[in-house]
Scaffold this active site. Structure first.
Site, short mmCIF file in Angstrom:
data_model
loop_
_atom_site.label_atom_id
_atom_site.label_comp_id
_atom_site.label_asym_id
_atom_site.label_seq_id
_atom_site.Cartn_x
_atom_site.Cartn_y
_atom_site.Cartn_z
N GLU A 36 0.87 -1.12 0.08
CA GLU A 36 -0.05 -0.10 -0.16
C GLU A 36 0.62 1.29 -0.13
O GLU A 36 0.55 2.19 -0.52
CB GLU A 36 -1.06 -0.10 1.19
CG GLU A 36 -1.79 -1.00 1.02
CD GLU A 36 -2.90 -0.97 -0.18
OE1 GLU A 36 -2.95 0.25 -0.74
OE2 GLU A 36 -3.60 -1.86 -0.56
N TYR A 119 -6.61 5.87 4.29
CA TYR A 119 -6.71 5.04 3.21
C TYR A 119 -5.87 3.72 3.41
O TYR A 119 -6.18 2.70 3.51
CB TYR A 119 -6.11 5.63 1.83
CG TYR A 119 -6.04 4.34 0.86
CD1 TYR A 119 -7.20 3.98 0.27
CD2 TYR A 119 -4.79 3.83 0.42
CE1 TYR A 119 -7.22 2.81 -0.77
CE2 TYR A 119 -4.64 2.71 -0.23
CZ TYR A 119 -5.92 2.21 -0.90
OH TYR A 119 -5.76 1.13 -1.74
N ASP A 137 -9.94 4.24 -3.05
CA ASP A 137 -8.77 4.77 -3.85
C ASP A 137 -9.22 5.56 -5.10
O ASP A 137 -10.45 5.73 -4.96
CB ASP A 137 -7.66 3.81 -4.29
CG ASP A 137 -8.08 2.80 -5.52
OD1 ASP A 137 -9.33 3.09 -5.75
OD2 ASP A 137 -7.38 1.90 -5.78
#
Ligand code: SF4
Length: 307
Positions: A36, A119, A137
């Protein structure tokens, strides 16, 4: 909870067409965190080989925490945005020192760790720990906006509400990845491929695109404006400085004039303050180490990676 026909269609499409990405075959929270962080500003195709290489070099959070910042910065090449490497390393050190090397499962606790935003917290909690959370996203944002609101840009509050409402229980990882893949392959920003889309019958934006009006309706200013020049920008030279320092032997340094000339063939002594300003900032961020013979000295004599 049973799936709605719309959810069933999208998940069936995902089963068939999903992108085969290395971080989707693991539930290791550390590996997912690495992916990520790498994906934050870099395209999937560039991340995939580096992700595998990085994990081979630092297979666990403990291994990453034991490394020096310089080793992590070197291993990050060629992803760019090198600050991510420094932050990931600091995070590993923090989790090892304060949490016995265990990443929390709860997104709120994850967010308390420096360097983890909303996120990334949602992505780790969902993909590693199976929590039912939307992971939004850029692609997911666009897909949900078009599907349920008829436009790609939706107010944050409305988008969050929609994302939670349509999330199927116990299938959130596949669901979030399905939305991401739909956005990356068919529901692309400029020219969505609505005739091939498994949920076109449910989509508020599809009629617009199918009539050929969508592109005009959705061509906001940022698509028309020329992108800012990259070469010559601060970001460009920051990257070049770190790239140059990575080529030095471990522990070695370079003096500022030599570094300046490696960056710009016509670099001269009067350009040193410009270079110094870039280096001071990089040093504050932990990306480089400045060497001065005494703290009172103005310009540093030399610079190297933070070994
Ligand atoms: S129908 Fe078109 S606009 Fe709607 S989600 Fe599918 S690709 Fe995107």
């Amino acid at each position: 909870m049973s799936l709605s026909p719309f959810q069933t269609r999208l998940l069936a499409w995902y089963q068939h067409y999903q992108r085969l990405l290395p971080w989707r075959t693991t539930k290791d929270p550390y590996a997912i965190l690495v992916s990520e962080v790498m994906l934050q500003q870099t395209q999937v195709e560039r991340v995939a080989p580096k992700y595998l290489e990085f994990l081979a070099r630092f297979p666990t959070l403990e291994a990453l925490a034991r490394a020096t910042p310089a080793e992590v910065i070197r291993a990050w090449r060629p992803l760019g945005y090198n600050l991510r490497a420094v932050r990931l390393h600091l995070l590993a050190v923090e989790v090892v020192q304060r949490r016995q090397g265990v990443l929390p499962q709860d997104p709120t606790a994850l967010r308390l760790l420096k360097g983890i935003g909303p996120y990334t917290a949602a992505a780790v909690a969902c993909f590693a720990f199976g929590q039912d959370l939307p992971v939004i996203d850029t692609n997911v944002r666009r897909v949900l906006g078009r599907l349920f609101h008829g436009v790609a840009q939706v107010k944050e509050r409305d988008l969050q509400a929609t994302a939670r409402e349509v999330l199927p229980t116990d299938q959130s990882a596949a669901w979030n990845q399905a939305l991401m893949d739909l956005g990356a392959t068919l529901c692309t920003s400029q020219r969505p491929h609505c005739p091939l889309c498994p949920v076109s019958g449910d989509c508020k934006a599809a009629p617009l695109f199918l009539q050929g009006e969508g592109r005009v309706a959705e061509a906001p200013e940022q698509y028309r404006a020329a992108p800012p020049p990259f070469k010559g920008s601060r970001r460009y030279y920051r990257g070049r400085i770190v790239d140059h320092l990575r080529t030095l032997d471990p522990g070695a340094t370079v003096d500022l004039l030599a570094l300046g000339q490696a960056l710009l063939p016509d670099f001269q002594a009067q350009d040193l303050p410009w270079l110094d300003e870039l280096l001071e900032r990089l040093a504050q961020e932990g990306l480089v180490r400045l060497h001065r013979s005494s703290p009172q000295d103005g310009l540093p004599q030399a610079v190297g990676l933070p070994e």
